[in-house]
Design a protein around this motif. Structure first.
Motif, PDB file in Angstrom:
ATOM      1  N   LYS A 182       0.834  -1.207   0.000  1.00 37.31           N
ATOM      2  CA  LYS A 182       0.000   0.000   0.000  1.00 37.31           C
ATOM      3  C   LYS A 182       0.869   1.257   0.000  1.00 37.31           C
ATOM      4  O   LYS A 182       0.551   2.245  -0.650  1.00 37.31           O
ATOM      5  CB  LYS A 182      -0.925   0.008   1.215  1.00 37.31           C
ATOM      6  N   MET A 183       1.973   1.198   0.739  1.00 38.62           N
ATOM      7  CA  MET A 183       2.902   2.335   0.767  1.00 38.62           C
ATOM      8  C   MET A 183       3.475   2.576  -0.623  1.00 38.62           C
ATOM      9  O   MET A 183       3.509   3.702  -1.105  1.00 38.62           O
ATOM     10  CB  MET A 183       4.025   2.061   1.772  1.00 38.62           C
ATOM     11  N   GLU A 184       3.916   1.514  -1.283  1.00 30.33           N
ATOM     12  CA  GLU A 184       4.492   1.655  -2.625  1.00 30.33           C
ATOM     13  C   GLU A 184       3.448   2.114  -3.634  1.00 30.33           C
ATOM     14  O   GLU A 184       3.753   2.904  -4.533  1.00 30.33           O
ATOM     15  CB  GLU A 184       5.131   0.339  -3.054  1.00 30.33           C
ATOM     16  N   ALA A 185       2.206   1.657  -3.480  1.00 27.53           N
ATOM     17  CA  ALA A 185       1.131   2.108  -4.362  1.00 27.53           C
ATOM     18  C   ALA A 185       0.865   3.598  -4.182  1.00 27.53           C
ATOM     19  O   ALA A 185       0.658   4.330  -5.164  1.00 27.53           O
ATOM     20  CB  ALA A 185      -0.135   1.300  -4.100  1.00 27.53           C
ATOM     21  N   ALA A 186       0.904   4.068  -2.942  1.00 24.65           N
ATOM     22  CA  ALA A 186       0.695   5.498  -2.679  1.00 24.65           C
ATOM     23  C   ALA A 186       1.835   6.326  -3.273  1.00 24.65           C
ATOM     24  O   ALA A 186       1.605   7.394  -3.848  1.00 24.65           O
ATOM     25  CB  ALA A 186       0.581   5.749  -1.185  1.00 24.65           C
ATOM     26  N   ARG A 187       3.064   5.843  -3.159  1.00 21.63           N
ATOM     27  CA  ARG A 187       4.209   6.554  -3.748  1.00 21.63           C
ATOM     28  C   ARG A 187       4.087   6.645  -5.261  1.00 21.63           C
ATOM     29  O   ARG A 187       4.312   7.696  -5.854  1.00 21.63           O
ATOM     30  CB  ARG A 187       5.517   5.845  -3.392  1.00 21.63           C
ATOM     31  N   SER A 188       3.720   5.541  -5.908  1.00 22.39           N
ATOM     32  CA  SER A 188       3.615   5.567  -7.370  1.00 22.39           C
ATOM     33  C   SER A 188       2.430   6.422  -7.827  1.00 22.39           C
ATOM     34  O   SER A 188       2.522   7.122  -8.831  1.00 22.39           O
ATOM     35  CB  SER A 188       3.529   4.155  -7.941  1.00 22.39           C
ATOM     36  N   LYS A 189       1.336   6.394  -7.075  1.00 22.86           N
ATOM     37  CA  LYS A 189       0.187   7.241  -7.409  1.00 22.86           C
ATOM     38  C   LYS A 189       0.571   8.720  -7.289  1.00 22.86           C
ATOM     39  O   LYS A 189       0.233   9.539  -8.154  1.00 22.86           O
ATOM     40  CB  LYS A 189      -0.983   6.924  -6.473  1.00 22.86           C
ATOM     41  N   CYS A 190       1.293   9.053  -6.249  1.00 22.66           N
ATOM     42  CA  CYS A 190       1.751  10.440  -6.053  1.00 22.66           C
ATOM     43  C   CYS A 190       2.701  10.846  -7.171  1.00 22.66           C
ATOM     44  O   CYS A 190       2.617  11.962  -7.693  1.00 22.66           O
ATOM     45  CB  CYS A 190       2.426  10.585  -4.695  1.00 22.66           C
ATOM     46  N   ALA A 191       3.603   9.955  -7.567  1.00 20.05           N
ATOM     47  CA  ALA A 191       4.555  10.260  -8.635  1.00 20.05           C
ATOM     48  C   ALA A 191       3.851  10.478  -9.965  1.00 20.05           C
ATOM     49  O   ALA A 191       4.265  11.326 -10.762  1.00 20.05           O
ATOM     50  CB  ALA A 191       5.579   9.141  -8.760  1.00 20.05           C
ATOM     51  N   SER A 192       2.772   9.738 -10.209  1.00 17.11           N
ATOM     52  CA  SER A 192       2.064   9.916 -11.475  1.00 17.11           C
ATOM     53  C   SER A 192       1.199  11.183 -11.467  1.00 17.11           C
ATOM     54  O   SER A 192       1.082  11.862 -12.479  1.00 17.11           O
ATOM     55  CB  SER A 192       1.209   8.690 -11.795  1.00 17.11           C
ATOM     56  N   LEU A 193       0.593  11.512 -10.313  1.00 16.19           N
ATOM     57  CA  LEU A 193      -0.256  12.706 -10.228  1.00 16.19           C
ATOM     58  C   LEU A 193       0.550  13.998 -10.076  1.00 16.19           C
ATOM     59  O   LEU A 193       0.164  15.050 -10.576  1.00 16.19           O
ATOM     60  CB  LEU A 193      -1.230  12.575  -9.052  1.00 16.19           C
ATOM     61  N   TYR A 194       1.652  13.923  -9.352  1.00 22.34           N
ATOM     62  CA  TYR A 194       2.473  15.099  -9.056  1.00 22.34           C
ATOM     63  C   TYR A 194       3.937  14.769  -9.355  1.00 22.34           C
ATOM     64  O   TYR A 194       4.735  14.528  -8.439  1.00 22.34           O
ATOM     65  CB  TYR A 194       2.312  15.516  -7.587  1.00 22.34           C
ATOM     66  N   PRO A 195       4.325  14.759 -10.625  1.00 17.63           N
ATOM     67  CA  PRO A 195       5.688  14.347 -10.983  1.00 17.63           C
ATOM     68  C   PRO A 195       6.780  15.284 -10.464  1.00 17.63           C
ATOM     69  O   PRO A 195       7.930  14.873 -10.336  1.00 17.63           O
ATOM     70  CB  PRO A 195       5.663  14.322 -12.512  1.00 17.63           C
ATOM     71  N   ASP A 196       6.436  16.517 -10.126  1.00 18.15           N
ATOM     72  CA  ASP A 196       7.437  17.461  -9.633  1.00 18.15           C
ATOM     73  C   ASP A 196       7.780  17.247  -8.156  1.00 18.15           C
ATOM     74  O   ASP A 196       8.781  17.761  -7.679  1.00 18.15           O
ATOM     75  CB  ASP A 196       6.958  18.901  -9.818  1.00 18.15           C
ATOM     76  N   LEU A 197       6.929  16.514  -7.452  1.00 19.78           N
ATOM     77  CA  LEU A 197       7.155  16.277  -6.025  1.00 19.78           C
ATOM     78  C   LEU A 197       7.839  14.942  -5.792  1.00 19.78           C
ATOM     79  O   LEU A 197       7.536  13.955  -6.458  1.00 19.78           O
ATOM     80  CB  LEU A 197       5.824  16.274  -5.262  1.00 19.78           C
ATOM     81  N   GLU A 198       8.741  14.937  -4.834  1.00 20.41           N
ATOM     82  CA  GLU A 198       9.412  13.698  -4.461  1.00 20.41           C
ATOM     83  C   GLU A 198       8.751  13.154  -3.208  1.00 20.41           C
ATOM     84  O   GLU A 198       8.745  13.805  -2.162  1.00 20.41           O
ATOM     85  CB  GLU A 198      10.891  13.958  -4.192  1.00 20.41           C
ATOM     86  N   ALA A 199       8.167  11.981  -3.310  1.00 19.43           N
ATOM     87  CA  ALA A 199       7.527  11.341  -2.164  1.00 19.43           C
ATOM     88  C   ALA A 199       8.562  10.469  -1.458  1.00 19.43           C
ATOM     89  O   ALA A 199       9.119   9.551  -2.040  1.00 19.43           O
ATOM     90  CB  ALA A 199       6.339  10.500  -2.614  1.00 19.43           C
ATOM     91  N   GLU A 200       8.827  10.786  -0.215  1.00 22.88           N
ATOM     92  CA  GLU A 200       9.790  10.028   0.575  1.00 22.88           C
ATOM     93  C   GLU A 200       9.039   9.116   1.530  1.00 22.88           C
ATOM     94  O   GLU A 200       7.982   9.466   2.026  1.00 22.88           O
ATOM     95  CB  GLU A 200      10.689  10.981   1.362  1.00 22.88           C
ATOM     96  N   TRP A 201       9.607   7.966   1.778  1.00 27.06           N
ATOM     97  CA  TRP A 201       8.972   7.049   2.705  1.00 27.06           C
ATOM     98  C   TRP A 201       9.898   6.748   3.869  1.00 27.06           C
ATOM     99  O   TRP A 201      11.110   6.838   3.756  1.00 27.06           O
ATOM    100  CB  TRP A 201       8.529   5.765   2.017  1.00 27.06           C
TER     101      TRP A 201
END
Length: 127
Positions: free
Chosen positions: A60-79
């Motif tokens: 679920k964490m990885e799915a949220a990161r990839s969803k964020c990367a596709s919706l907001y490519p300029d933002l870096e999602a850190e876990w």
């Protein structure tokens, strides 16, 4: 009567020619200089991030990161892994007020997104 008092007060104020002497205690000066040097040498400041998800499921964490990367490519999602939870965070904001408008936008895609305090590198705030 009030106008006479006001005129006298203004006359006294203007007769000083704008010269005001301020005496600062040496201990106060030393403390301020110490605070300034510590602040300049510190790499981190207390700030805010937006936490998209907290889960104990890595997928679920990885799915949220990839969803964020596709919706907001300029933002870096850190876990982070804070056992037993995985957390996904984005952004770097000095105040909570600065992140509020973007948080409302994010809530459409990530309804559990919340603001969280974090140590933030100063260079992240300058971007």
């Amino acid at each position: 009567m009030k106008s006479i008092i006001i005129l006298c007060f203004l006359g006294i104020c203007f007769s000083l020619n704008g010269q005001v002497a301020i005496t600062e205690e040496p201990n106060i000066s030393r403390l301020m200089n110490s605070y300034i040097s510590q602040s300049r040498s510190s790499e981190y400041v207390q700030g805010w991030r937006i936490q998209l998800i907290t889960t104990n499921d890595r997928r679920k964490m990885e799915a949220a990161r990839s969803k964020c990367a596709s919706l907001y490519p300029d933002l870096e999602a850190e876990w982070k892994h804070v056992s037993p939870y995985y957390q996904v965070q984005i952004g770097a904001y000095r105040t909570k007020l600065e992140l509020q408008s973007f948080l409302l936008e994010l809530k459409e895609d990530f309804p559990n997104a919340i603001p969280v305090m974090d140590k933030i590198r100063k260079v992240e705030l300058l971007r």
